[in-house]
Enzyme design. Structure first.
Site, PDB file in Angstrom:
ATOM      1  N   GLU A  26       0.810  -1.220   0.000  1.00 48.80           N
ATOM      2  CA  GLU A  26       0.000   0.000   0.000  1.00 48.80           C
ATOM      3  C   GLU A  26       0.842   1.268   0.000  1.00 48.80           C
ATOM      4  OE1 GLU A  26      -2.159  -2.407   3.346  1.00 48.80           O
ATOM      5  OE2 GLU A  26      -0.134  -2.281   2.584  1.00 48.80           O
TER       6      GLU A  26
ATOM      7  N   ASP B  41      -1.313  -5.001   4.154  1.00 50.22           N
ATOM      8  CA  ASP B  41      -1.267  -5.235   5.602  1.00 50.22           C
ATOM      9  C   ASP B  41      -2.031  -6.493   5.989  1.00 50.22           C
ATOM     10  OD1 ASP B  41       0.300  -3.041   6.021  1.00 50.22           O
ATOM     11  OD2 ASP B  41      -1.336  -1.711   6.598  1.00 50.22           O
TER      12      ASP B  41
ATOM     13  N   ASP C 183      -4.175  -7.193   8.394  1.00 50.06           N
ATOM     14  CA  ASP C 183      -5.505  -7.196   8.997  1.00 50.06           C
ATOM     15  C   ASP C 183      -6.585  -7.312   7.917  1.00 50.06           C
ATOM     16  OD1 ASP C 183      -5.413  -4.727   7.825  1.00 50.06           O
ATOM     17  OD2 ASP C 183      -5.439  -3.578   9.684  1.00 50.06           O
TER      18      ASP C 183
ATOM     19  N   GLU D 268      -8.690  -5.140   6.736  1.00 43.40           N
ATOM     20  CA  GLU D 268      -8.690  -4.049   5.773  1.00 43.40           C
ATOM     21  C   GLU D 268      -7.620  -4.278   4.715  1.00 43.40           C
ATOM     22  OE1 GLU D 268      -8.860   0.839   5.694  1.00 43.40           O
ATOM     23  OE2 GLU D 268      -8.341  -0.207   7.529  1.00 43.40           O
TER      24      GLU D 268
ATOM     25  N   TYR E 222       3.542  -4.772  13.382  1.00 44.53           N
ATOM     26  CA  TYR E 222       2.321  -4.121  12.905  1.00 44.53           C
ATOM     27  C   TYR E 222       1.555  -3.487  14.056  1.00 44.53           C
ATOM     28  CZ  TYR E 222      -1.776  -3.340   9.998  1.00 44.53           C
ATOM     29  OH  TYR E 222      -2.802  -2.762   9.293  1.00 44.53           O
TER      30      TYR E 222
ATOM     31  N   ARG F  22      -1.620  -2.135  14.225  1.00 42.59           N
ATOM     32  CA  ARG F  22      -3.074  -2.269  14.398  1.00 42.59           C
ATOM     33  C   ARG F  22      -3.368  -3.700  14.819  1.00 42.59           C
ATOM     34  NH1 ARG F  22      -2.747   1.001   9.741  1.00 42.59           N
ATOM     35  NH2 ARG F  22      -3.434   3.142  10.160  1.00 42.59           N
TER      36      ARG F  22
ATOM     37  N   HIS G  22      -1.393 -11.013  14.609  1.00 43.42           N
ATOM     38  CA  HIS G  22      -0.934 -12.187  15.349  1.00 43.42           C
ATOM     39  C   HIS G  22       0.055 -11.868  16.453  1.00 43.42           C
ATOM     40  CE1 HIS G  22      -2.990 -14.724  12.484  1.00 43.42           C
ATOM     41  NE2 HIS G  22      -2.376 -14.105  11.490  1.00 43.42           N
TER      42      HIS G  22
END
Length: 737
Positions: free
Chosen positions: A8, A82, A84, A86, A297, A299, A344
């Site tokens: 992204e 990413d 997650d 999203e 990460y 989030r 995770h």
């Protein structure tokens, strides 16, 4: 042919490019390239099926074309968004936009942007998880349904420009409910008995004549004075000495919510500022080992820690602090979240040898502060518990039982990293049966305090505990409420505006499920079930949509408009209908009751019943009119939009400079004047511009002992000080009599 990796962020792409070499092309999609349209509903509903009408944003069309060209000439295309939901959905949209089957392209995931993590992920690709994609689609469509169907209804009934949202409105109700508690709060007066023995040993009264004394139990002043009078007549002896040891457990590493809370309380960062800074640390910064991501990460609602990270932390702690600072077994933590699956791992540093001290050579400002916070918290989570020795001394008399408490830190453990705010309180050596002399026995009056307003940190903690939203939604939700002017944030306190009460009241009465925290949390659990393939996303959408849209349609006629006020008794000069007072976005006004067919608005009257004149426009000679904007009233050309001339309603009145008594300019001997400038008050020589003396704070007739310049009186860290007016000196001293 090269392999193509699509991420992204450009920063992320640059960092990964350093790891994979010349056989790979790494390119960034720059976020969401496909989404629901910005200015229309964008969902087709056909026979209980919801079909999103995704579009490629204009700003991303060039990127999509570039991706398509690269994809045609690539051997393998890796989706590396990413980890997650999203990110999974973004990967799905990227694949679809470039004409590829999302379920056939290899998908790589990693929790940290380091060389090892990237190369390992390339060896173990998987495919896009459509269950996670559908969970994200369901969330996106739910939010669109609420936003596009409920917001116009609220705006039509209360005030133009208002909006509602699934998570937004639940959060707003929590803030409004707290404000109602504060407004309804009635303080209770209560009393305490302040007791001290020798060496200022403060004591707590536990019992009096067999009755337990608790914090709020003494609410009768006369009764409290009787207790004090009785105690002053008695003698006291040590009844029992209790010694015990207590361990203070290490704190867990950060997850998104706790990072935002700690960054707010310790660093003063807003949630959005925290997440923006964490994003940079995750995507890649310069280190002593090259450019890479220095945290995992950010989030996440997981507290898991990779074994390799635990082993590295253990070795580092033993080397830096000693073996006694490591527990016999690695510390593992369990999250309280029912479904911690957004990532995770907890948030931790990726390089244990990239200490805050070394990081200070590469990181600056917010990045260094936040990195040090994350690093120290993770390292502390893998250290031994702190251990205290507690001592309670129980003292009795004929009528009472009292307690003196003390503590001593005997092993600092993780406090070695985080510091210990609880100072030792050492007690003297006393013996059972020893008589103590009463030195102090006084009455103190107190009042109960109302509950505190939410801070951004405490609101996030509440949202998390209630299961409202997910790690990625906390910061945007608060930012949205603030930008919509439902709340204001003053001195870190969240205060709901008047309009927030009206919106919540309407929603509670007609759309309770939208603001009900249990309903919202239950909906989050169902979204989790979609991601786990335990729930059909189309079925969930219909179960929500069908009763919801019926209420919206009924509300168009059944909900009474709050815009209407008392009739004025006048008739509209255009259509003859009655004029009424309405409440609009910029305050109250008088308009025709026949709106929207008749758009007549009565202009404000002035004292002599003549319309006030504001002159003519300097650019086009048309009359100037008074308007109201977000920053207050101003004058604008009536020829707008052809002529966009505007100016303040009244010229800014600057007060005349005031002379400071008994203070002369140190450069020329002239008077010192207090002036008002663009950025507030300042002090300068009356002979300006010939003399350039200037000071930020009021100078006094006293010279700096270091350089001889005038001293200024100011407040620094809530303490009065004197500071040298010479910017090159900046000598400071206490302002004491």
């Amino acid at each position: 042919m090269k392999d193509l990796i699509i991420v992204e962020s450009p920063t992320k792409a640059k960092t990964i490019k350093n790891f994979v070499g010349s056989n790979y092309e790494v390119i960034a999609s720059k976020g969401h390239i496909r989404d629901l349209p910005k200015h229309s509903f964008g969902i087709k509903i056909d026979n209980q099926e919801f079909i999103p009408e995704y579009q490629i944003d204009e700003s991303h069309k060039n990127i999509v074309n570039e991706l398509k060209k690269l994809a045609k000439n690539s051997k393998t295309i890796y989706i590396a968004t990413d980890e997650d939901r999203e990110g999974e959905a973004i990967g799905f949209h990227i694949a679809t936009a470039i004409g590829k089957d999302p379920q056939k392209l290899p998908r790589i995931v990693f929790h940290e942007i380091t060389k090892k993590a990237i190369l390992d992920s390339l060896k173990n690709p998987r495919h896009i998880d459509m269950d996670k994609v559908n969970a994200q689609q369901a969330r996106r469509l739910l939010d669109r349904i609420v936003g596009y169907r409920l917001s116009p209804l609220i705006a039509s009934k209360i005030q133009r420009g208002l909006s509602a949202g699934r998570v937004q409105s639940s959060a707003l109700k929590i803030v409004v409910d707290r404000e109602k508690e504060i407004l309804d709060f009635k303080p209770i007066t209560y009393y305490s008995v302040d007791i001290a023995f020798k060496e200022q040993l403060e004591s707590e009264l536990l019992e009096f004549k067999g009755k337990k004394i608790q914090k709020f139990s003494l609410q009768d002043k006369a009764e409290t004075l009787e207790i004090i009078q009785q105690l002053k007549q008695e003698s006291f002896k040590v009844k029992e000495i209790e010694n015990k040891k207590r361990k203070t457990a290490t704190p867990p590493p950060f997850m998104t919510s706790t990072l935002q809370q700690s960054a707010s309380s310790i660093l003063g960062f807003s949630p959005s500022r925290t997440m923006q800074t964490a994003q940079k640390l995750y995507e890649g910064v310069m280190t002593h080992k090259g450019s890479m991501g220095v945290i995992t990460y950010m989030r996440t609602d997981s507290l898991n820690i990779a074994k390799i990270a635990q082993d590295e932390a253990k070795d580092f702690i033993i080397k830096a602090y000693g073996k006694e600072y490591t527990p016999s077994k690695p510390k593992n933590y369990a999250t309280k979240s029912k479904s911690a699956q957004e990532a995770h791992e907890a948030i931790r540093p990726t390089l244990i040898d990239f200490t805050p001290q070394i990081a200070a050579q590469y990181l600056k400002g917010d990045e260094l502060k936040l990195y040090a916070l994350i690093y120290n918290r993770f390292l502390a989570s893998q250290m031994s518990d702190a251990e205290f020795e507690l001592q309670n001394i129980f003292i009795d008399s004929d009528s009472s039982l009292l307690k003196i408490s003390g503590r001593k830190l005997i092993f600092d453990g993780f406090y070695r990293i985080l510091g210990n705010e609880d100072k030792d309180k050492l007690l003297p050596n006393l013996k059972v049966g020893e008589t103590l002399k009463l030195e102090k026995c006084d009455l103190s009056e107190h009042q109960t305090e109302p509950p505190a307003r939410f801070s951004e940190a405490s609101l996030i903690k509440t949202l998390e505990s209630l299961g409202i939203g997910r790690p990625s939604t906390y910061a945007p939700t608060i930012s949205l409420l603030n930008s919509r002017e439902y709340i204001s944030i003053e001195k870190k306190q969240i205060k709901p505006q008047e309009i927030a009460f009206k919106v919540v009241e309407l929603l509670e009465k007609h759309f309770l499920e939208i603001v009900d925290s249990k309903f919202t949390a239950n909906l989050e659990e169902k979204l989790d079930e979609i991601a786990e393939n335990k729930q059909d996303w189309q079925k969930l959408l219909w179960e929500f949509y069908d009763p919801f849209i019926q209420k919206v349609n009924e509300g168009k006629t059944s909900i009474q408009s709050q815009k209407l006020a008392l009739p004025t008794g006048e008739n509209c000069p255009l259509c003859g209908k009655e004029l009424i007072k309405r409440s609009g976005r910029f305050g109250e006004f008088v308009g025709c009751s026949g709106y929207p067919k008749c758009k007549y608005i009565k202009k404000e009257a002035v004292e002599n019943d003549q319309e006030e004149s504001y002159g003519v426009c300097e650019k086009c000679s048309k009359p100037m009119v008074k308007k109201r904007g977000r920053n207050g009233e101003f004058l604008a050309c009536s020829g707008y939009p052809k002529c966009k001339n505007a100016k303040p309603l009244k010229p800014t009145q600057k007060s005349a400079p005031q002379k400071l008594e008994n203070v002369q300019c140190p450069k020329c001997g002239g008077d010192i004047l207090e002036r008002n400038g663009r950025y507030g008050k300042f002090y300068s020589c009356g002979n300006h511009p010939k003399c350039d003396f200037i000071a930020k704070f009021p100078p006094i007739n006293q010279k700096c002992p270091k350089c001889g310049s005038l001293l200024m009186r100011r407040t620094f860290r809530n303490k009065p000080i004197l500071e040298c007016s010479n910017p090159e000196c900046k000598e400071r001293m206490d302002d004491t009599p």
